[in-house]
Write a protein that holds these residues in place. Structure first.
Motif, PDB file in Angstrom:
ATOM      1  N   THR A  48      36.446  35.373  30.913  1.00  0.00           N
ATOM      2  CA  THR A  48      35.879  34.619  32.231  1.00  0.00           C
ATOM      3  C   THR A  48      35.359  35.646  33.009  1.00  0.00           C
ATOM      4  OG1 THR A  48      37.936  34.371  32.945  1.00  0.00           O
ATOM      5  CG2 THR A  48      37.168  32.767  31.537  1.00  0.00           C
ATOM      6  N   ALA A  49      34.662  35.422  33.778  1.00  0.00           N
ATOM      7  CA  ALA A  49      34.534  36.310  35.010  1.00  0.00           C
ATOM      8  C   ALA A  49      35.658  36.893  35.768  1.00  0.00           C
ATOM      9  CB  ALA A  49      33.339  35.980  36.095  1.00  0.00           C
ATOM     10  N   ALA A  50      36.603  36.050  36.000  1.00  0.00           N
ATOM     11  CA  ALA A  50      37.909  36.580  36.758  1.00  0.00           C
ATOM     12  C   ALA A  50      38.600  37.381  35.729  1.00  0.00           C
ATOM     13  CB  ALA A  50      38.749  35.270  36.932  1.00  0.00           C
ATOM     14  N   GLU A  51      38.565  37.407  34.549  1.00  0.00           N
ATOM     15  CA  GLU A  51      39.300  38.110  33.465  1.00  0.00           C
ATOM     16  C   GLU A  51      38.694  39.510  33.178  1.00  0.00           C
ATOM     17  OE1 GLU A  51      41.637  35.419  30.015  1.00  0.00           O
ATOM     18  OE2 GLU A  51      39.277  35.409  30.070  1.00  0.00           O
ATOM     19  N   SER A  52      37.509  39.574  33.565  1.00  0.00           N
ATOM     20  CA  SER A  52      36.666  40.730  32.958  1.00  0.00           C
ATOM     21  C   SER A  52      36.943  41.813  33.901  1.00  0.00           C
ATOM     22  CB  SER A  52      35.058  40.751  33.241  1.00  0.00           C
ATOM     23  OG  SER A  52      35.170  39.996  34.677  1.00  0.00           O
ATOM     24  N   ARG A  53      37.503  41.858  34.965  1.00  0.00           N
ATOM     25  CA  ARG A  53      38.210  42.712  36.077  1.00  0.00           C
ATOM     26  C   ARG A  53      39.397  43.367  35.424  1.00  0.00           C
ATOM     27  NH1 ARG A  53      39.971  41.567  40.137  1.00  0.00           N
ATOM     28  NH2 ARG A  53      40.006  39.078  39.930  1.00  0.00           N
TER      29      ARG A  53
END
Length: 280
Positions: free
Chosen positions: A40-45
């Motif tokens: 997810t976008a949150a996990e990508s960081r």
């Protein structure tokens, strides 16, 4: 002033400490996935990009019919059927335009350890500076994002009936009867019959990112800038054939075998494997 300076130094030291702790926390938290998957976008960081794709197929149903035939017919008869029905059944990429990353393309007939894989490791995961090939330094095409081709497509120049070569048309008309009404009418129509273009302007106004006279985008192109660009890209050299420097060697080869010497040299299409592999 002493108290104020002390407080400022303390605040800067505290802020630097917090930023260092944050960077350290990010470095510790960011790690690669054990099994490649969508994030997810949150996990990508917090996820380190994987250098290789999954080795487990995401389409386990693919090839089910072939497996059934192979199991019931036996390997020998199954391979004979494949060669009879399929076109190039032994193609290493299975006739796919984009190869699988796990497919190893051999580059040597003697050393099996020499091979290449499609985008492996991926360009974005390579250490150091990523090299992007650039063509014609100092020209508009030096920009890797400028992918227009019509502005240098000299091979198709003057082929559009609605936009012929004005000089050639004028020469043709000069050989005809100048008193003919048809010739006079054609002389007045030497200008392009298609749209003259938008003179470097979009529907919302002039472009602010194009310094090529409106050729960066086809919606802002115009004939004047296009002609200027095509003139600059017209070939100005006489090309030689690939075999030009090997003429004596080629002739000697045929004479030694008492064979007629052909025009030119054969062998086109036999490009070495190492030249057919993309360089990243």
């Amino acid at each position: 002033p002493t108290i104020s300076t002390t407080n400022s130094v303390a605040a800067i030291t505290s802020l630097t400490s917090i930023m260092s702790m944050k960077k350290a926390g990010e470095a510790v938290a960011k790690q690669a996935l054990k099994v490649p998957r969508a994030v997810t976008a949150a996990e990508s960081r917090l996820v380190e990009p994987s250098k290789e794709s999954t080795t487990t197929t995401m389409m386990p149903w693919r090839g089910w019919f072939s497996r059934i035939l192979q199991k019931n017919m036996g390997e020998e008869r199954f391979q004979a059927l494949r060669k009879l029905v399929l076109y190039r059944p032994d193609d290493i990429h299975d006739m796919h335009q984009i190869p699988y990353q796990t497919t190893k393309v051999p580059l040597s007939d003697k050393d099996p350890s020499i091979y290449r894989q499609f985008r492996y490791p991926s360009p974005g995961s390579e250490k150091g500076t990523i090299r992007i090939d650039k063509a014609d330094p100092g020209t508009p095409h030096d920009d890797p994002y400028n992918v227009t081709y019509y502005s240098r497509d000299t091979a198709r120049r003057n082929l559009d009936p609605a936009y012929p070569n004005t000089d050639i048309q004028r020469m043709k008309l000069a050989l005809m009867d100048p008193e003919s009404p048809e010739v006079q009418e054609l002389s007045e129509q030497l200008d392009p019959q298609s749209s003259p273009g938008n003179q470097g302007r979009f529907a919302t106004g002039p472009t602010d990112f194009d310094d090529t006279g409106g050729l960066r985008a086809s919606m802002s192109a115009n004939h004047a800038s296009l002609e200027e660009s095509l003139d600059a890209n017209m070939p100005d050299h006489l090309p030689y054939p690939e075999w030009y420097t090997r003429q004596d060697e080629i002739v000697a080869w045929y004479k030694e075998r008492d064979l007629p010497v052909p025009m030119g040299a054969t062998g086109f299409g036999t490009v070495p494997t190492r030249l057919r592999v993309a360089r990243w």
